[in-house]
Design a protein around this motif. Structure first.
Motif, PDB file in Angstrom:
ATOM      1  N   VAL A  35      -1.106 -42.459  37.839  1.00 35.94           N
ATOM      2  CA  VAL A  35      -1.444 -43.551  39.076  1.00 35.94           C
ATOM      3  C   VAL A  35      -3.368 -42.898  39.198  1.00 35.94           C
ATOM      4  N   ALA A  36      -3.678 -42.521  39.019  1.00 39.33           N
ATOM      5  CA  ALA A  36      -5.086 -42.169  39.264  1.00 39.33           C
ATOM      6  C   ALA A  36      -5.648 -43.282  38.571  1.00 39.33           C
ATOM      7  N   THR A  37      -5.193 -44.138  36.670  1.00 34.75           N
ATOM      8  CA  THR A  37      -6.117 -44.427  35.750  1.00 34.75           C
ATOM      9  C   THR A  37      -5.358 -45.868  36.632  1.00 34.75           C
ATOM     10  N   GLY A  38      -3.957 -46.721  36.937  1.00 36.26           N
ATOM     11  CA  GLY A  38      -3.746 -47.523  37.286  1.00 36.26           C
ATOM     12  C   GLY A  38      -4.539 -47.718  38.472  1.00 36.26           C
ATOM     13  N   THR A  39      -4.544 -47.355  39.677  1.00 36.52           N
ATOM     14  CA  THR A  39      -5.404 -47.295  40.475  1.00 36.52           C
ATOM     15  C   THR A  39      -6.513 -47.198  40.295  1.00 36.52           C
ATOM     16  N   MET A  40      -7.733 -47.035  39.415  1.00 36.84           N
ATOM     17  CA  MET A  40      -8.979 -47.049  39.029  1.00 36.84           C
ATOM     18  C   MET A  40      -8.991 -48.451  38.789  1.00 36.84           C
ATOM     19  N   VAL A  41      -7.950 -49.052  37.312  1.00 34.89           N
ATOM     20  CA  VAL A  41      -8.230 -50.708  37.362  1.00 34.89           C
ATOM     21  C   VAL A  41      -7.637 -52.159  38.235  1.00 34.89           C
ATOM     22  N   LEU A  42      -6.567 -51.419  38.946  1.00 32.99           N
ATOM     23  CA  LEU A  42      -6.098 -52.462  39.971  1.00 32.99           C
ATOM     24  C   LEU A  42      -7.756 -52.630  40.883  1.00 32.99           C
ATOM     25  N   SER A  43      -7.835 -51.761  41.629  1.00 24.65           N
ATOM     26  CA  SER A  43      -8.500 -51.631  42.761  1.00 24.65           C
ATOM     27  C   SER A  43      -9.959 -52.395  42.016  1.00 24.65           C
ATOM     28  N   ILE A  44     -10.845 -51.859  40.192  1.00 21.63           N
ATOM     29  CA  ILE A  44     -11.843 -52.688  40.353  1.00 21.63           C
ATOM     30  C   ILE A  44     -10.732 -54.194  40.327  1.00 21.63           C
ATOM     31  N   ALA A  45     -10.399 -54.434  39.128  1.00 24.31           N
ATOM     32  CA  ALA A  45     -10.276 -55.894  38.719  1.00 24.31           C
ATOM     33  C   ALA A  45      -9.931 -57.154  40.437  1.00 24.31           C
ATOM     34  N   LEU A  46      -9.563 -56.145  41.372  1.00 24.32           N
ATOM     35  CA  LEU A  46      -9.193 -56.540  42.443  1.00 24.32           C
ATOM     36  C   LEU A  46     -10.310 -57.054  43.490  1.00 24.32           C
ATOM     37  N   ALA A  47     -11.106 -56.172  43.074  1.00 32.73           N
ATOM     38  CA  ALA A  47     -12.448 -55.651  44.436  1.00 32.73           C
ATOM     39  C   ALA A  47     -13.890 -56.840  43.569  1.00 32.73           C
ATOM     40  N   ILE A  48     -13.651 -56.881  42.303  1.00 30.92           N
ATOM     41  CA  ILE A  48     -15.149 -57.906  41.679  1.00 30.92           C
ATOM     42  C   ILE A  48     -15.485 -58.809  42.640  1.00 30.92           C
ATOM     43  N   LEU A  49     -14.426 -60.138  42.075  1.00 31.98           N
ATOM     44  CA  LEU A  49     -14.906 -61.147  42.697  1.00 31.98           C
ATOM     45  C   LEU A  49     -14.840 -61.452  44.501  1.00 31.98           C
ATOM     46  N   PRO A  50     -14.596 -60.525  44.908  1.00 33.37           N
ATOM     47  CA  PRO A  50     -14.246 -60.155  46.955  1.00 33.37           C
ATOM     48  C   PRO A  50     -15.866 -59.867  47.170  1.00 33.37           C
ATOM     49  N   ALA A  51     -16.141 -58.370  46.491  1.00 30.82           N
ATOM     50  CA  ALA A  51     -17.508 -58.098  46.436  1.00 30.82           C
ATOM     51  C   ALA A  51     -18.871 -59.253  45.930  1.00 30.82           C
ATOM     52  N   TYR A  52     -18.496 -60.425  44.828  1.00 25.46           N
ATOM     53  CA  TYR A  52     -19.351 -60.799  44.578  1.00 25.46           C
ATOM     54  C   TYR A  52     -19.424 -61.873  45.754  1.00 25.46           C
ATOM     55  N   VAL A  85     -14.544 -44.134  39.625  1.00 24.94           N
ATOM     56  CA  VAL A  85     -14.514 -42.875  39.497  1.00 24.94           C
ATOM     57  C   VAL A  85     -13.812 -42.156  40.932  1.00 24.94           C
ATOM     58  N   ILE A  86     -14.332 -43.256  42.262  1.00 23.01           N
ATOM     59  CA  ILE A  86     -13.508 -43.173  43.631  1.00 23.01           C
ATOM     60  C   ILE A  86     -12.453 -43.122  43.627  1.00 23.01           C
ATOM     61  N   ALA A  87     -11.872 -44.486  42.607  1.00 23.88           N
ATOM     62  CA  ALA A  87     -10.732 -44.923  42.657  1.00 23.88           C
ATOM     63  C   ALA A  87      -9.838 -44.003  41.953  1.00 23.88           C
ATOM     64  N   PHE A  88      -9.852 -43.770  41.154  1.00 26.71           N
ATOM     65  CA  PHE A  88      -9.620 -42.322  40.358  1.00 26.71           C
ATOM     66  C   PHE A  88      -8.781 -41.350  40.990  1.00 26.71           C
ATOM     67  N   PHE A  89      -9.774 -40.664  41.613  1.00 25.54           N
ATOM     68  CA  PHE A  89      -9.969 -39.985  42.552  1.00 25.54           C
ATOM     69  C   PHE A  89      -8.497 -39.494  43.934  1.00 25.54           C
ATOM     70  N   HIS A  90      -9.172 -41.231  44.291  1.00 22.57           N
ATOM     71  CA  HIS A  90      -8.084 -41.256  45.651  1.00 22.57           C
ATOM     72  C   HIS A  90      -6.775 -41.179  44.620  1.00 22.57           C
ATOM     73  N   GLY A  91      -6.505 -41.792  44.051  1.00 22.62           N
ATOM     74  CA  GLY A  91      -5.390 -41.533  42.818  1.00 22.62           C
ATOM     75  C   GLY A  91      -4.559 -40.205  42.174  1.00 22.62           C
TER      76      GLY A  91
END
Lengths: 277, 305
Positions: A77-94, A201-207
């Motif tokens: 769960v933690a790893t999946g949350t981390m990967v998906l969060s980053i994948a979704l966040a990069i473009l909107p952050a940019y 790390v923050i996303a992993f933590f949350h998961g």
């Protein structure tokens, strides 16, 4: 004069030592308790020091309690949350960092509002939605639910880091004929790698830590996460306390270790995200 | 050469580019946050049982009226407000003390800074587990310590005592979140001008005056932002309180989120639970708007750099 200074110095040292002791004590106490035999846990005077001759407790609990399954599920769960969060966040952050567009303020506000929604409030409608999408009782469902809560924070933290990347770097790559997505992925992202690590790390933590969704959206024993498994032991004395504390420590240490390894970046990422608002 | 670069150095792109880039996150949040939130809002105007949610009945604002009339709910609001304010004040106070202590150099400062943040990294469920054990009436270390110090009883049932449960929950919460405040404030302290500080010291200012005149104005925006974050987190904190006291005894630790969960999953009144959730969300929104209003005014007044 000199003696007053030393007084102050001593007091300050005492304050620092007390602060560290208070911060560390509960974790230390989890260790001591896990290494104390049951009979001594209920004695009139507590054992204050860990008895490392009982270290095999940490092996035994893996046989008595499905700790391995719990930890594996939490890790997925933690790893999946981390990967998906980053994948979704990069473009909107940019986008939030580089573009001016109508609705930018609304997006920023929406990201902030998500921080106010308690999981416990959304769990009922999510349960219905997940039922329709066949996501109930799956770890994928937990990853999707957790990501909804992490992706706004991750977006905000990454936006802060991208703000610090000079636009010239991108223009140079642009002249070389790279597409914008290429530029983001191959030029901008490598430059914010430390913040990306912190966000991960923050996303992993949350998961890893999440409890409400794992408790309500999953029902199979085999898909139980460590947070849910451990929650069943809180305040309960029928399972040996030292075993429970050993499981608690096994669950806590990876989170603390990961945090300490990435601490410099996490702190930089968090403070950049929060101080800039 | 750079004739195509628009103003303020932004790269060229179609006017739709930003919308294409934010489409995935927007759809995602719409599906997993927006839609459930709207469902929840609609649910709050119905009487719906967890056991047969299809038999939902529209009741208008009755849930809200019932809540406003119920004295239990007033108590819940009071507990929530007390808990939130105490979390903000105590966490920031302790966090500031820690930040000031760890700001000046000493041997092992790096290790100390890392160590003091450990509580923040500990998972809430594990924190609930160890603190519940530490607060245990017979065998808990807190009562052992009280007895060792010669306090008469030393058998306080912390988590099951109407006057002690909330302080015990607060102690646990503050232990877990003060490191966050200290980390943010430590970063803010790096912005304090050492020239101004030295000038103040040369002028003969004592420590407190230096703090008030030089340090506080620099860190004040961070303190304000921390207050906002800790308020929002306190309004939504669930795991720790639910696992340690379930809101009890007799409502002593019953915050809005605990009440929401109990209404939904213990009493199975989904409509009622949704109304509780909406009231909590309204409080969080009001606090946030007040914060942004105040900080915008401070910025206009030049109080913030």
């Amino acid at each position: 004069m000199r003696s007053t200074f030393n007084w102050g110095h001593g007091l300050r040292l005492l304050a620092i030592v007390s602060l560290l002791a208070a911060a560390a004590f509960p974790i230390y106490w989890m260790l001591v308790t896990s290494l104390t035999p049951s009979a001594d846990l209920f004695a009139d005077t507590p054992h204050m020091l860990p008895d490392f001759s009982r270290i095999e407790v940490f092996e035994e609990v893996f046989r008595e309690i499905p700790v391995a399954t719990w930890l594996a599920n939490s890790a997925i769960v933690a790893t999946g949350t981390m990967v998906l969060s980053i994948a979704l966040a990069i473009l909107p952050a940019y986008t939030l960092s580089r573009f001016r567009f109508r609705g930018k303020g609304a997006l920023g506000f929406t990201l902030f509002v998500t921080q106010m929604l308690p999981e416990a409030m959304l769990v009922v409608p999510l349960y219905a939605i997940f039922g329709q999408l066949a996501l109930l009782d799956t770890l994928t469902g937990l990853i999707l639910a957790n990501t909804a809560f992490t992706v706004p924070v991750i977006t905000w933290i990454l936006k802060g880091a991208i703000d610090g990347v000079p636009i010239d770097v991108e223009e140079a790559a642009r002249i070389d004929g790279c597409s914008r997505i290429d530029i983001v992925l191959s030029v901008v992202i490598p430059l914010v790698a430390p913040t990306l690590a912190a966000a991960g790390v923050i996303a992993f933590f949350h998961g890893w830590n999440e409890y409400v969704f794992a408790q309500t959206l999953v029902s199979s024993q085999s898909l139980q996460t460590a947070s849910v498994g451990l929650a069943g032991f809180v305040g309960e004395l029928s399972t040996p306390v030292h075993s429970v504390m050993a499981v608690g420590l096994i669950y806590t240490l990876p989170a603390v270790a990961l945090y300490l390894v990435a601490q410099r970046y996490v702190v930089a990422g968090m403070t950049a995200g929060s101080v800039k608002g | 050469m750079t004739e195509s670069a628009p103003r303020n150095g932004r790269l060229e792109g179609s006017r739709w580019t930003p919308y294409i880039y934010i489409a995935p996150i927007s759809l995602y949040l719409l599906l997993f946050q927006g839609y459930p939130l709207i469902q929840e809002l609609m649910l709050s105007f119905t009487s719906t049982s967890l056991l047969s949610p299809q038999d939902s009945e529209y009741v208008g604002i009755r849930n809200y009226q019932d809540l406003i009339d119920a004295s239990d709910f007033h108590a819940t609001i009071v507990v929530t407000v007390v808990y939130t304010i105490a979390c903000v004040v105590l966490s920031i106070g302790l966090g500031l003390a820690a930040a000031l202590l760890l700001d000046r150099p000493f041997l092992g400062r790096g290790v100390a800074r890392a160590a003091v943040t450990i509580p923040w990294a500990a998972p809430s469920v594990a924190v609930a587990l160890i603190f519940t054990w530490m607060f245990n009436a017979q065998y808990g270390i807190f009562n052992h310590a009280l007895r060792a110090l010669g306090f008469a009883s030393g058998h306080e049932n912390w988590l099951d005592h109407p006057a002690l449960a909330l302080p015990a929950i607060l102690l646990t919460t503050v232990w877990q979140i003060f490191p966050f405040a200290s980390v943010v404030l430590l970063a803010a302290l790096q912005g304090v001008s050492s020239e101004l500080r030295e000038a103040a010291v040369i002028d003969g200012a004592d420590r407190l005056s230096v703090f008030k005149a030089v340090v506080w104005p620099t860190i004040q925006p961070s303190v304000a932002l921390l207050s906002l974050f800790i308020t929002i987190w306190s309004l939504r904190r669930f795991d720790l309180i639910w696992l340690m006291t379930q809101g009890g005894p007799i409502g002593a630790t019953n915050t809005l989120v605990i009440e929401l969960y109990r209404q939904g999953f213990v009493y199975r009144e989904l409509g009622f639970a949704a109304a509780v959730g909406m009231i909590g969300l309204t409080i969080a929104l009001v606090v946030t708007l007040v914060y942004f209003h105040i900080s915008a005014r401070a910025e206009r007044a030049g109080g913030r750099r």
